[in-house]
Design an enzyme around this catalytic site. Structure first.
Site, short mmCIF file in Angstrom:
data_model
loop_
_atom_site.label_atom_id
_atom_site.label_comp_id
_atom_site.label_asym_id
_atom_site.label_seq_id
_atom_site.Cartn_x
_atom_site.Cartn_y
_atom_site.Cartn_z
N ARG A 97 -35.66 -6.32 -11.14
CA ARG A 97 -35.94 -6.12 -9.72
C ARG A 97 -37.41 -5.82 -9.47
NH1 ARG A 97 -30.91 -5.64 -7.19
NH2 ARG A 97 -29.32 -4.51 -8.34
N LYS B 72 -30.31 -19.98 -0.42
CA LYS B 72 -30.11 -20.93 -1.52
C LYS B 72 -29.43 -22.18 -1.01
CE LYS B 72 -29.14 -18.67 -5.57
NZ LYS B 72 -28.24 -18.29 -6.69
N ASP C 220 -26.68 -16.45 -0.16
CA ASP C 220 -26.17 -17.34 -1.20
C ASP C 220 -24.90 -17.98 -0.65
OD1 ASP C 220 -25.75 -18.53 -3.69
OD2 ASP C 220 -24.79 -16.78 -4.55
P1 IMP Z 1 -23.75 -13.88 -0.89
O1 IMP Z 1 -23.10 -14.82 -1.85
O2 IMP Z 1 -24.52 -14.59 0.17
O3 IMP Z 1 -22.74 -12.91 -0.34
O4 IMP Z 1 -24.80 -13.02 -1.72
C1 IMP Z 1 -24.34 -11.90 -2.43
C2 IMP Z 1 -25.38 -11.22 -3.23
O5 IMP Z 1 -25.42 -11.88 -4.47
C3 IMP Z 1 -26.83 -11.21 -2.75
O6 IMP Z 1 -27.12 -10.18 -1.85
C4 IMP Z 1 -27.53 -10.95 -4.07
O7 IMP Z 1 -27.55 -9.57 -4.34
C5 IMP Z 1 -26.64 -11.66 -5.07
N1 IMP Z 1 -27.22 -12.95 -5.46
C6 IMP Z 1 -26.90 -14.18 -5.02
N2 IMP Z 1 -27.65 -15.13 -5.62
C7 IMP Z 1 -28.47 -14.44 -6.46
C8 IMP Z 1 -29.50 -14.86 -7.37
O8 IMP Z 1 -29.86 -16.03 -7.53
N3 IMP Z 1 -30.10 -13.85 -8.07
C9 IMP Z 1 -29.77 -12.53 -7.94
N4 IMP Z 1 -28.84 -12.11 -7.09
C10 IMP Z 1 -28.18 -13.07 -6.37
#
Ligand code: IMP
Ligand code: MG
Length: 180
Positions: free
Chosen positions: A158, A124, A96
């Site tokens: 989940r 994303k 994300d």
């Molecule tokens: P990051 O922002 O790339 O560090 O992602 C952090 C974490 O946020 C991911 O491993 C997911 O657990 C959670 N996450 C980010 N986007 C989503 C989403 O759309 N749905 C559910 N969890 C999300």
């Protein structure tokens, strides 16, 4: 909720990732590190499609505190196996903002891993905040909050066999039923 990827689509994506990972590592021994909790479903499906000598470990990284916005990150590596001198493939549910991978990859390098690459089911679009590369990606998805196949909203959903985007009406508190 709106289905984004159904079960056959997810299975095909995971099979494609497994092919790419196998082509990259060949028969080389590999240490897979899953990021809890979101990666558990992908982890279970992915490792059963890999045939090289394989070790599996987990660590926990949490930044989302039960909501759809970011909090500060905690990494718990107490359950991790020894990664010193190993080729490591980090497996996570979604790329994300990228902060999780940006924190965990250097940690594994500090622990002495020979190489660290990453595989994510989802990436994303338009959300990346840090400049890091992920080598294996299942699907690029639009900027929507998604659940299922390991991903949660307030620790729910989940277990869905498909991936769904939450709609405003779904953003109620899963415990009290009130609008979040
Ligand atoms: P990051 O922002 O790339 O560090 O992602 C952090 C974490 O946020 C991911 O491993 C997911 O657990 C959670 N996450 C980010 N986007 C989503 C989403 O759309 N749905 C559910 N969890 C999300
Ligand atoms: Mg996660």
């Amino acid at each position: 909720m709106k289905v984004l990827l159904d079960e056959p689509q997810l299975q095909a994506g995971v099979a494609r990732m497994a092919c790419e990972i196998s082509a990259h590592y060949g028969d080389q021994p590999l240490t897979i590190v899953g990021v809890l909790t979101g990666s558990v479903v992908l982890l279970a499906d992915l490792i059963r499609q890999l045939e090289m000598p394989l070790r599996v470990g987990v660590l926990q990284a949490s930044s989302y505190r039960g909501e759809t916005s970011r909090g500060s990150m905690t990494i718990n590596s107490d359950l991790l196996l020894d990664v010193k001198g190993r080729d490591v493939l980090l497996v996570d549910d979604i790329f994300d903002t990228g902060h999780t991978l940006a924190e965990v990859i250097p940690l594994l390098e500090q622990m002495g891993a020979t190489s660290v690459k990453s595989a994510v089911l989802l990436r994303k679009q338009g959300r990346q905040e840090v400049k890091i590369d992920t080598q294996f990606v299942g699907f690029d998805i639009p900027n929507e909050f998604v659940v299922g196949y390991g991903l949660d909203y307030q620790d729910h959903y989940r277990n869905l066999r498909y991936l769904a985007a939450l709609e405003p009406a779904d953003l109620t508190d899963t415990h009290t039923g009130e609008n979040a």
